[in-house]
Design a protein around this motif. Structure first.
Motif, mmCIF file in Angstrom:
data_model
loop_
_atom_site.group_PDB
_atom_site.id
_atom_site.type_symbol
_atom_site.label_atom_id
_atom_site.label_comp_id
_atom_site.label_asym_id
_atom_site.label_seq_id
_atom_site.Cartn_x
_atom_site.Cartn_y
_atom_site.Cartn_z
ATOM 1 N N ARG A 169 10.907 0.504 -4.226
ATOM 2 C CA ARG A 169 10.987 0.454 -5.696
ATOM 3 C C ARG A 169 10.779 -0.984 -6.204
ATOM 4 O O ARG A 169 10.098 -1.206 -7.206
ATOM 5 C CB ARG A 169 12.329 0.983 -6.193
ATOM 6 N N LYS A 170 11.359 -1.954 -5.507
ATOM 7 C CA LYS A 170 11.175 -3.364 -5.883
ATOM 8 C C LYS A 170 9.718 -3.770 -5.722
ATOM 9 O O LYS A 170 9.170 -4.485 -6.565
ATOM 10 C CB LYS A 170 12.070 -4.272 -5.051
ATOM 11 N N GLU A 206 0.835 -1.202 0.000
ATOM 12 C CA GLU A 206 0.000 0.000 0.000
ATOM 13 C C GLU A 206 0.869 1.251 0.000
ATOM 14 O O GLU A 206 0.637 2.186 -0.778
ATOM 15 C CB GLU A 206 -0.925 0.006 1.216
ATOM 16 N N LEU A 207 1.896 1.279 0.843
ATOM 17 C CA LEU A 207 2.785 2.430 0.904
ATOM 18 C C LEU A 207 3.478 2.658 -0.436
ATOM 19 O O LEU A 207 3.620 3.792 -0.888
ATOM 20 C CB LEU A 207 3.837 2.232 2.000
ATOM 21 N N ALA A 208 3.886 1.595 -1.100
ATOM 22 C CA ALA A 208 4.597 1.707 -2.381
ATOM 23 C C ALA A 208 3.747 2.381 -3.451
ATOM 24 O O ALA A 208 4.289 3.037 -4.345
ATOM 25 C CB ALA A 208 5.031 0.319 -2.850
ATOM 26 N N HIS A 209 2.442 2.248 -3.359
ATOM 27 C CA HIS A 209 1.560 2.777 -4.406
ATOM 28 C C HIS A 209 0.701 3.965 -3.958
ATOM 29 O O HIS A 209 -0.012 4.541 -4.777
ATOM 30 C CB HIS A 209 0.653 1.661 -4.928
ATOM 31 N N TYR A 210 0.768 4.318 -2.687
ATOM 32 C CA TYR A 210 -0.072 5.394 -2.172
ATOM 33 C C TYR A 210 0.395 6.734 -2.725
ATOM 34 O O TYR A 210 1.576 7.023 -2.757
ATOM 35 C CB TYR A 210 -0.025 5.417 -0.636
ATOM 36 N N GLU A 241 10.893 7.443 7.536
ATOM 37 C CA GLU A 241 11.827 6.474 8.127
ATOM 38 C C GLU A 241 12.544 5.664 7.051
ATOM 39 O O GLU A 241 13.748 5.418 7.140
ATOM 40 C CB GLU A 241 11.092 5.533 9.087
ATOM 41 N N ILE A 242 11.813 5.269 6.038
ATOM 42 C CA ILE A 242 12.404 4.518 4.925
ATOM 43 C C ILE A 242 13.461 5.374 4.227
ATOM 44 O O ILE A 242 14.562 4.908 3.932
ATOM 45 C CB ILE A 242 11.307 4.054 3.943
ATOM 46 N N ARG A 243 13.125 6.635 3.972
ATOM 47 C CA ARG A 243 14.062 7.530 3.282
ATOM 48 C C ARG A 243 15.296 7.799 4.146
ATOM 49 O O ARG A 243 16.417 7.760 3.639
ATOM 50 C CB ARG A 243 13.365 8.844 2.943
ATOM 51 N N ILE A 244 15.096 8.089 5.428
ATOM 52 C CA ILE A 244 16.218 8.390 6.328
ATOM 53 C C ILE A 244 17.185 7.209 6.388
ATOM 54 O O ILE A 244 18.402 7.393 6.448
ATOM 55 C CB ILE A 244 15.703 8.748 7.735
ATOM 56 N N ASN A 245 16.639 6.010 6.353
ATOM 57 C CA ASN A 245 17.469 4.805 6.470
ATOM 58 C C ASN A 245 17.926 4.248 5.124
ATOM 59 O O ASN A 245 18.521 3.168 5.072
ATOM 60 C CB ASN A 245 16.712 3.733 7.269
ATOM 61 N N GLY A 246 17.659 4.980 4.049
ATOM 62 C CA GLY A 246 18.144 4.588 2.730
ATOM 63 C C GLY A 246 17.554 3.300 2.200
ATOM 64 O O GLY A 246 18.229 2.541 1.501
ATOM 65 N N LEU A 247 16.286 3.055 2.488
ATOM 66 C CA LEU A 247 15.636 1.807 2.099
ATOM 67 C C LEU A 247 14.668 1.969 0.930
ATOM 68 O O LEU A 247 13.818 1.111 0.702
ATOM 69 C CB LEU A 247 14.904 1.212 3.312
ATOM 70 N N GLU A 248 14.826 3.051 0.165
ATOM 71 C CA GLU A 248 13.920 3.294 -0.955
ATOM 72 C C GLU A 248 13.919 2.144 -1.952
ATOM 73 O O GLU A 248 12.902 1.871 -2.590
ATOM 74 C CB GLU A 248 14.292 4.576 -1.715
ATOM 75 N N SER A 249 15.058 1.472 -2.091
ATOM 76 C CA SER A 249 15.152 0.384 -3.071
ATOM 77 C C SER A 249 14.141 -0.726 -2.781
ATOM 78 O O SER A 249 13.639 -1.364 -3.713
ATOM 79 C CB SER A 249 16.569 -0.185 -3.126
ATOM 80 N N PRO A 284 2.687 -4.588 -9.048
ATOM 81 C CA PRO A 284 2.021 -3.413 -9.640
ATOM 82 C C PRO A 284 0.563 -3.334 -9.202
ATOM 83 O O PRO A 284 -0.044 -4.326 -8.845
ATOM 84 C CB PRO A 284 2.151 -3.632 -11.134
ATOM 85 N N ARG A 285 0.042 -2.149 -9.257
ATOM 86 C CA ARG A 285 -1.367 -1.931 -8.879
ATOM 87 C C ARG A 285 -2.295 -2.632 -9.793
ATOM 88 O O ARG A 285 -2.230 -2.824 -10.903
ATOM 89 C CB ARG A 285 -1.675 -0.445 -8.902
#
Length: 77
Positions: A69-70, A12-16, A58-66, A76-77
């Motif tokens: 993205r995966k 949900e977060l990935a597509h929100y 939190e994801i961005r601060i900890n460098g977990l964007e990848s 996919p939605r």
């Protein structure tokens, strides 16, 4: 301590998408980090959006964007 992320919440977060403002329609993970920090300083909105914005920061601060993205690519939605 073991951390078990909720798969459905991550999907949900990935597509929100941001529902209002200058970045309306942009995926939360694509919001500029200073914008997320501004929300942190001013106060996140109540409810689901606020929770997702906190998680995104939190994801961005900890460098977990990848990871997000995966998820976007493989679920996919």
């Amino acid at each position: 301590m073991e951390i078990n992320p909720d798969k459905q919440k991550l999907i949900e977060l990935a597509h929100y998408r941001m529902p209002f403002g200058k970045y309306k329609g942009r995926c939360l993970i694509d919001l500029p980090e200073p914008y997320l920090i501004w929300f942190q300083q001013k106060g996140f909105p109540d409810g689901k959006l606020g929770d997702l914005l906190k998680s995104t920061l939190e994801i961005r601060i900890n460098g977990l964007e990848s990871i997000i993205r995966k998820i976007q690519k493989h679920f996919p939605r």
